[in-house]
Design an enzyme around this catalytic site. Structure first.
Site, PDB file in Angstrom:
ATOM      1  N   GLY A   1      39.201 112.257  11.459  1.00 50.44           N
ATOM      2  CA  GLY A   1      40.048 113.230  10.715  1.00 50.44           C
ATOM      3  C   GLY A   1      41.301 113.401  11.481  1.00 50.44           C
ATOM      4  N   ARG A   2      41.186 113.254  12.884  1.00 51.61           N
ATOM      5  CA  ARG A   2      42.420 113.633  13.877  1.00 51.61           C
ATOM      6  C   ARG A   2      42.525 112.697  14.877  1.00 51.61           C
ATOM      7  NH1 ARG A   2      39.978 117.992  17.605  1.00 51.61           N
ATOM      8  NH2 ARG A   2      37.765 117.927  17.228  1.00 51.61           N
TER       9      ARG A   2
ATOM     10  N   ARG B   1      29.162 104.835  15.307  1.00 48.94           N
ATOM     11  CA  ARG B   1      28.328 105.823  15.090  1.00 48.94           C
ATOM     12  C   ARG B   1      27.025 105.521  14.264  1.00 48.94           C
ATOM     13  NH1 ARG B   1      32.272 110.294  16.164  1.00 48.94           N
ATOM     14  NH2 ARG B   1      33.983 109.116  16.699  1.00 48.94           N
TER      15      ARG B   1
ATOM     16  N   ASP C   1      26.901 111.527  12.825  1.00 49.75           N
ATOM     17  CA  ASP C   1      28.270 111.065  13.250  1.00 49.75           C
ATOM     18  C   ASP C   1      28.705 111.129  14.839  1.00 49.75           C
ATOM     19  OD1 ASP C   1      28.184 113.864  12.240  1.00 49.75           O
ATOM     20  OD2 ASP C   1      30.279 113.882  12.776  1.00 49.75           O
TER      21      ASP C   1
HETATM   22  P1  AMP Z   1      33.415 116.968  15.348  1.00 46.17           P
HETATM   23  O1  AMP Z   1      32.625 118.273  14.841  1.00 46.17           O
HETATM   24  O2  AMP Z   1      34.443 117.080  15.964  1.00 46.17           O
HETATM   25  O3  AMP Z   1      32.452 115.748  15.380  1.00 46.17           O
HETATM   26  O4  AMP Z   1      34.078 116.652  13.683  1.00 46.17           O
HETATM   27  C1  AMP Z   1      33.538 116.501  12.422  1.00 46.17           C
HETATM   28  C2  AMP Z   1      34.504 115.790  11.486  1.00 46.17           C
HETATM   29  O5  AMP Z   1      35.595 116.758  11.411  1.00 46.17           O
HETATM   30  C3  AMP Z   1      35.207 114.420  11.958  1.00 46.17           C
HETATM   31  O6  AMP Z   1      34.986 114.054  10.653  1.00 46.17           O
HETATM   32  C4  AMP Z   1      36.408 114.942  12.545  1.00 46.17           C
HETATM   33  O7  AMP Z   1      37.298 113.878  12.618  1.00 46.17           O
HETATM   34  C5  AMP Z   1      36.864 115.919  11.430  1.00 46.17           C
HETATM   35  N1  AMP Z   1      37.693 116.973  12.247  1.00 46.17           N
HETATM   36  C6  AMP Z   1      37.516 117.980  13.332  1.00 46.17           C
HETATM   37  N2  AMP Z   1      38.637 118.696  13.597  1.00 46.17           N
HETATM   38  C7  AMP Z   1      39.598 118.369  12.979  1.00 46.17           C
HETATM   39  C8  AMP Z   1      40.902 118.582  12.551  1.00 46.17           C
HETATM   40  N3  AMP Z   1      41.535 119.709  13.297  1.00 46.17           N
HETATM   41  N4  AMP Z   1      41.588 118.066  11.472  1.00 46.17           N
HETATM   42  C9  AMP Z   1      40.983 117.298  10.951  1.00 46.17           C
HETATM   43  N5  AMP Z   1      39.987 116.647  10.948  1.00 46.17           N
HETATM   44  C10 AMP Z   1      39.046 117.346  11.893  1.00 46.17           C
HETATM   45 MG    MG Z   2      32.460 114.108  15.762  1.00 45.34          MG
END
Ligand code: AMP
Ligand code: MG
Length: 479
Positions: free
Chosen positions: A90-91, A181, A246
């Site tokens: 997502g980023r 993953r 993930d």
């Molecule tokens: P994480 O908790 O970092 O493993 O992220 C879980 C999901 O949320 C993943 O798909 C990330 O890409 C998405 N994500 C986390 N932060 C952001 C953000 N600021 N913008 C878009 N997607 C995000």
């Molecule tokens: Mg992640």
């Protein structure tokens, strides 16, 4: 000086449904915070070229180097046990893959590079805090010998990111042996896309486990790698904090440094993450969660194992069941080494547990107790030194059994029990200073963590446990 990167992008050759092709969103004013020159050189990248405006443009997503094929990967996942059929980068945007001096293939990915089709409600950005946190902790893990994604660079964007307040935006250039993953397999399994599962399994075998034969070989190899990884975490008092599927890397690297933490005072039920309300990812639960994640991987691969579903389940279960003995063995080996033992003996598990139980009862600092064992100063780490002495008598008896002197045991333990780890309060201080424009504490912490088993006298303060008012008990994903 021009930036030359010899990309060879195997993931981009997989079918379109594996990702969304898109370029990073440019940022206002990239500023270099840190460049990992050693890693750059290992990847065949010229550090001097990376520091030029052209290099900085690449590290911030403002320009694409020749040969890059930027994409956001699709994946799904179980988050805190709850199923989410579509997550994805997502980023983060994968620029491409390069071959390093070790002959292996590595992803170069920009995290915080702008929105993608997988952003859901997020802004696609990262703020400076989590970028520096991941930089510090992932590089510390590498220096400690733990398989992990790496940090190539941290760059500020000159833009603000809005969380609860306005914060400085940043991009982390991350390097990993892949970004595949358990959730990547789950994405296709949920769509009953057996052809994609087959291609992904072949890709992972070629990339991570060339010796593995077929889907069962892949499961066995991933299970072994995961068991060893988690045993290594446990031996360092590391708590990942978000072991969602993930965030479970199929190649056995530590990935996704969100609310992770190294424990200060030891307790098996320690939890730091602010969102882990029920302690699902507590220190002592990590091996069980890793097995659960591996079972999810195995269940995705069932259609590739055998036509007969029951036969497939039986074979896959057997492969996952290999986790327990692999973990036990790796855990005992790590902790025996921490005690300076060279051989295996009956009762070693009890000896280790005896020390940990005393530490838990008295709130003894994990890292300092084991370093103290190696330096001969452990008793001082115990509020009640007799607790140490009573255990040390058992330890000495065990050393006598293998004919090892205490001095030899301690010298061996010195090589595996770190003096300095990235303590939460130090990370927080480094981030607060950086947000105020002072990067010196961040750079100093990184330098000290590059040689965790040898503490320079001027870094003694970084090896100290936090004072009660300094201790950080909660960590945040803080994306
Ligand atoms: P994480 O908790 O970092 O493993 O992220 C879980 C999901 O949320 C993943 O798909 C990330 O890409 C998405 N994500 C986390 N932060 C952001 C953000 N600021 N913008 C878009 N997607 C995000
Ligand atoms: Mg992640």
């Amino acid at each position: 000086m021009t930036l030359q990167i010899r990309f060879d992008n195997s993931y981009a050759r997989l079918p379109d449904r594996f990702y969304a092709r898109l370029a990073p969103t440019p940022v206002a004013a990239p500023g270099l915070v840190a460049l990992n020159e050693g890693l750059a050189r290992d990847l065949g990248l010229d550090p001097a070229a990376l520091k030029t405006p052209e290099g900085l443009a690449m590290l911030s997503g403002n320009a694409l180097p020749e040969g890059a094929e930027p994409l956001a990967q699709a994946y799904a996942g179980h988050q805190f046990g709850g199923w989410n059929p579509q997550l994805g980068d997502g980023r983060a945007i994968l620029l491409g893959e390069v071959r390093a001096s070790d002959g292996k293939r590595y992803d170069i990915q920009l995290k915080g590079a702008g929105p993608t089709p997988f952003s859901r409600r997020g802004d696609g950005r990262a703020w400076l805090g989590p970028v520096l946190r991941e930089y510090i902790v992932s590089e510390a893990m590498h220096a400690l010998g733990v398989p992990t994604t790496r940090a190539l660079a941290a760059v500020t964007t000159g833009e603000e990111v809005f969380r609860e307040t306005a914060l400085p935006g940043a991009v982390l250039a991350r390097v990993a042996s892949s970004h595949i993953r358990v959730g990547t397999f789950q994405f296709f399994a949920a769509r009953q896309d057996t052809e994609a599962l087959r291609l992904l399994a072949e890709h992972v075998i070629a990339r991570h486990y060339p010796q593995a034969e077929g889907p069962l070989g892949l499961i066995r190899a991933a299970v072994t790698a995961q068991a060893r990884l988690v045993a290594h975490w446990m031996s360092l008092g590391f708590i990942h904090g978000v072991m969602n599927t993930d965030n479970a890397h199929v190649g056995g690297e530590t990935i996704d440094y969100g609310p992770c933490a190294f424990m200060d005072d030891y307790h098996p039920s320690r939890v730091f993450s602010s969102i882990d309300q029920y302690g699902r990812y507590a220190y002592a639960n990590q091996p069980q969660i890793a097995v659960w994640n591996m079972a999810q991987l195995a269940s995705c691969l069932l259609p590739l194992i055998a036509e007969d579903r029951n036969a497939a389940i039986e074979a896959a279960s057997e492969a996952v069941d290999a986790f327990a003995p692999a973990y036990e063995g790796a855990y005992l080996a790590r902790f025996r080494a921490k005690l300076g033992l060279a051989t295996e003996a009956e009762g070693d598990a009890e000896l280790i547990e005896g020390l940990l139980a005393r530490m838990a009862a008295l709130g003894v600092d994990f890292t300092r107790a084991f370093r103290g064992l190696a330096e001969g100063t452990a008793a001082a780490e115990f509020p009640d030194p007799s607790a140490w002495e009573s255990w040390a008598a058992d330890w000495r008896a065990r050393l006598a059994l293998e004919g090892r002197t205490e001095a030899d045991a301690r010298a061996a333990a010195l090589q595996v029990n770190p003096a300095v780890i990235p303590r939460n309060h130090r990370i927080e201080q480094a981030i607060n200073a950086a947000v105020a424009g002072d990067y010196a504490p961040f750079l100093r912490l990184n330098r000290a963590l590059a040689t965790p088993f040898a503490l320079a006298p001027e870094n003694r303060d970084l090896a100290a446990a936090p004072a009660p008012e300094e201790a950080v008990r909660r960590t945040f994903c803080g994306t």
